[in-house]
Design a protein around this motif. Structure first.
Motif, short mmCIF file in Angstrom:
data_model
loop_
_atom_site.label_atom_id
_atom_site.label_comp_id
_atom_site.label_asym_id
_atom_site.label_seq_id
_atom_site.Cartn_x
_atom_site.Cartn_y
_atom_site.Cartn_z
N VAL A 174 0.86 -1.19 0.00
CA VAL A 174 0.00 0.00 0.00
C VAL A 174 0.89 1.24 0.00
O VAL A 174 1.12 1.87 1.05
CB VAL A 174 -0.96 0.02 1.21
CG1 VAL A 174 -1.97 1.16 1.06
CG2 VAL A 174 -1.70 -1.31 1.35
N PRO A 175 1.43 1.64 -1.15
CA PRO A 175 2.28 2.83 -1.20
C PRO A 175 1.46 4.08 -0.92
O PRO A 175 0.31 4.19 -1.34
CB PRO A 175 2.82 2.83 -2.63
CG PRO A 175 1.82 2.06 -3.41
CD PRO A 175 1.28 1.02 -2.48
N GLY A 176 2.06 5.00 -0.18
CA GLY A 176 1.41 6.28 0.10
C GLY A 176 0.80 6.39 1.48
O GLY A 176 0.58 7.50 1.97
N VAL A 177 0.52 5.28 2.14
CA VAL A 177 -0.07 5.35 3.47
C VAL A 177 1.02 5.72 4.48
O VAL A 177 2.11 5.14 4.47
CB VAL A 177 -0.77 4.03 3.86
CG1 VAL A 177 0.21 2.85 3.92
CG2 VAL A 177 -1.50 4.18 5.19
N THR A 178 0.73 6.71 5.34
CA THR A 178 1.69 7.13 6.37
C THR A 178 1.04 7.30 7.74
O THR A 178 1.74 7.32 8.75
CB THR A 178 2.37 8.47 5.98
OG1 THR A 178 1.36 9.48 5.83
CG2 THR A 178 3.17 8.34 4.70
N ASP A 179 -0.27 7.45 7.77
CA ASP A 179 -0.97 7.66 9.04
C ASP A 179 -0.91 6.40 9.89
O ASP A 179 -1.24 5.30 9.42
CB ASP A 179 -2.43 8.04 8.76
CG ASP A 179 -3.21 8.28 10.04
OD1 ASP A 179 -3.11 9.38 10.60
OD2 ASP A 179 -3.89 7.33 10.49
N GLU A 180 -0.51 6.54 11.15
CA GLU A 180 -0.32 5.37 12.01
C GLU A 180 -1.60 4.59 12.20
O GLU A 180 -1.60 3.35 12.15
CB GLU A 180 0.26 5.79 13.35
CG GLU A 180 1.70 6.27 13.28
CD GLU A 180 2.35 6.37 14.65
OE1 GLU A 180 1.70 6.00 15.67
OE2 GLU A 180 3.51 6.82 14.72
N ALA A 181 -2.69 5.27 12.45
CA ALA A 181 -3.96 4.58 12.68
C ALA A 181 -4.40 3.81 11.43
O ALA A 181 -4.91 2.68 11.53
CB ALA A 181 -5.04 5.56 13.10
N GLU A 182 -4.19 4.39 10.27
CA GLU A 182 -4.60 3.72 9.04
C GLU A 182 -3.68 2.54 8.73
O GLU A 182 -4.14 1.48 8.27
CB GLU A 182 -4.61 4.72 7.88
CG GLU A 182 -5.68 5.79 8.07
CD GLU A 182 -5.79 6.76 6.91
OE1 GLU A 182 -4.99 6.64 5.95
OE2 GLU A 182 -6.67 7.64 6.96
N ILE A 183 -2.38 2.68 8.98
CA ILE A 183 -1.45 1.56 8.80
C ILE A 183 -1.88 0.40 9.69
O ILE A 183 -1.96 -0.76 9.25
CB ILE A 183 -0.01 1.98 9.12
CG1 ILE A 183 0.51 2.96 8.06
CG2 ILE A 183 0.91 0.76 9.20
CD1 ILE A 183 1.84 3.59 8.39
N ALA A 184 -2.16 0.69 10.95
CA ALA A 184 -2.57 -0.36 11.90
C ALA A 184 -3.88 -1.00 11.47
O ALA A 184 -4.05 -2.22 11.59
CB ALA A 184 -2.69 0.23 13.29
#
Length: 252
Positions: A174-184
Motif C-alpha cells: 500500500v504505497p502512500g499510506v503514512t498515518d499510524e492509525a490507518e497503517i494499523a
C-alpha cells in the motif's frame, strides 16, 4: 522473511552498481524499482520498459548479488493471465523469488485503478497458471488508492486487500499510506504481510513494526535523492574548470 518480528527492509535497486552497494551495505533482500530503472534507461514509468529489456537488466542484477531479488512488474505488461504467467516463469528461471503486481494501469500518462473484481480474477488466473507451470513466486500485490489520493483510501485498501488475499496474493503493498492509525487498521484487517513505502511522513521502522508492518520498500526515493548531488558535481566541474570537486567529494 515476512514473518520476522522486525519488518523486512528492502533495498530498491536499479543497476549492478546499486545492487552491489546494497549487498555490501548488509541488506538481506533486494527489489527493483520500475521508476528508477525507467529513469536510468530514459523511459517513462508505467511500463515504459519492454519485458525483454527488463529481463536483461534483471539478469545483470542476479549476476552481481546472491541476495533474494523481487522484481517490480508494474501491471504485468498486459496480455492474458497465461501470458503474464509465462513471462513470470522466465523471471523465476533467472532466480527471482517474487514480484510486485499493481492493480492500476497507466495510459497516456494517467494512472487509473482496475475494477476490484476484475483484477482479483486476473490475479487468480495468474496464480493458477503459475501453479500449472510449477513456478512458485511471492506475489506482492500493490493497491493504489493512496497513490491516486482517493477519498476513504484506507477503506478501499482494506476492501481490495481482503479480496486479493482470497485470490492468490502473498502480500499487500500500500504505497502512500503514512498515518499510524490507518497503517494499523490495514495490517489488522487484511491477512497478508503489509508492505509500506518510503514517504516523508512515514513513521520510523521500529514504530512500523509495532503497527504490524512486515515489509518496507524504498521505491525510487534513493535513486531520486542521488540525482541532485550528481547534477551539482557535474555543474561544478564545468563552472570551476577543474576536477577538484570530484576528489573532494570522493574524500568525503
Amino acid at each position: 522473511m515476512h514473518r520476522q518480528p522486525q519488518p523486512l527492509l528492502l533495498a530498491n535497486v536499479w543497476d549492478a552498481v546499486s545492487a552491489r552497494a546494497a549487498t555490501e551495505a548488509g541488506y538481506t533482500a533486494l527489489a527493483t524499482s520500475s521508476a528508477a530503472m525507467s529513469a536510468m534507461l530514459g523511459c517513462e514509468d508505467g511500463e515504459g520498459l519492454d519485458p525483454d529489456t527488463l529481463l536483461h537488466w534483471v539478469a545483470r542484477l542476479r549476476a552481481v548479488t546472491h541476495l533474494p531479488l523481487t522484481v517490480d512488474i508494474e501491471a504485468g505488461y498486459g496480455g492474458s493471465p497465461e501470458a503474464v504467467a509465462a513471462w513470470l516463469s522466465r523471471l523465476a528461471a533467472l532466480g527471482v523469488v517474487g514480484v510486485n503486481l499493481e492493480d492500476s494501469v497507466v495510459h497516456n500518462g494517467q494512472r487509473t485503478l482496475m475494477e476490484t473484481e476484475s483484477f482479483a480474477q486476473r490475479l487468480r488466473a495468474i496464480r493458477a497458471a503459475l501453479k500449472v507451470a510449477g513456478v512458485r513466486l511471492f506475489l506482492n500485490v500493490r493497491t493504489d488508492p493512496y497513490v491516486l489520493a482517493m477519498p476513504a483510501a484506507c477503506l478501499h485498501a482494506i476492501q481490495r486487500g481482503l479480496r486479493y488475499a482470497q485470490h492468490g496474493a502473498d502480500g499487500l503493498f500500500v504505497p502512500g499510506v503514512t498515518d499510524e492509525a490507518e497503517i494499523a487498521s490495514i495490517a489488522e484487517a487484511v491477512p497478508l504481510p503489509l508492505n509500506v513505502m518510503c514517504m516523508p511522513q512515514l513513521p520510523a521502522f521500529g514504530r512500523l513494526a509495532q503497527l504490524g508492518v512486515k515489509r518496507i520498500s524504498m521505491g525510487n526515493s534513493v535513486h531520486t535523492a542521488l540525482q541532485q548531488p550528481l547534477f551539482e558535481l557535474l555543474r561544478g566541474i564545468r563552472q570551476q574548470q577543474s576536477f577538484e570537486g570530484v576528489f573532494r567529494h570522493a574524500g568525503d
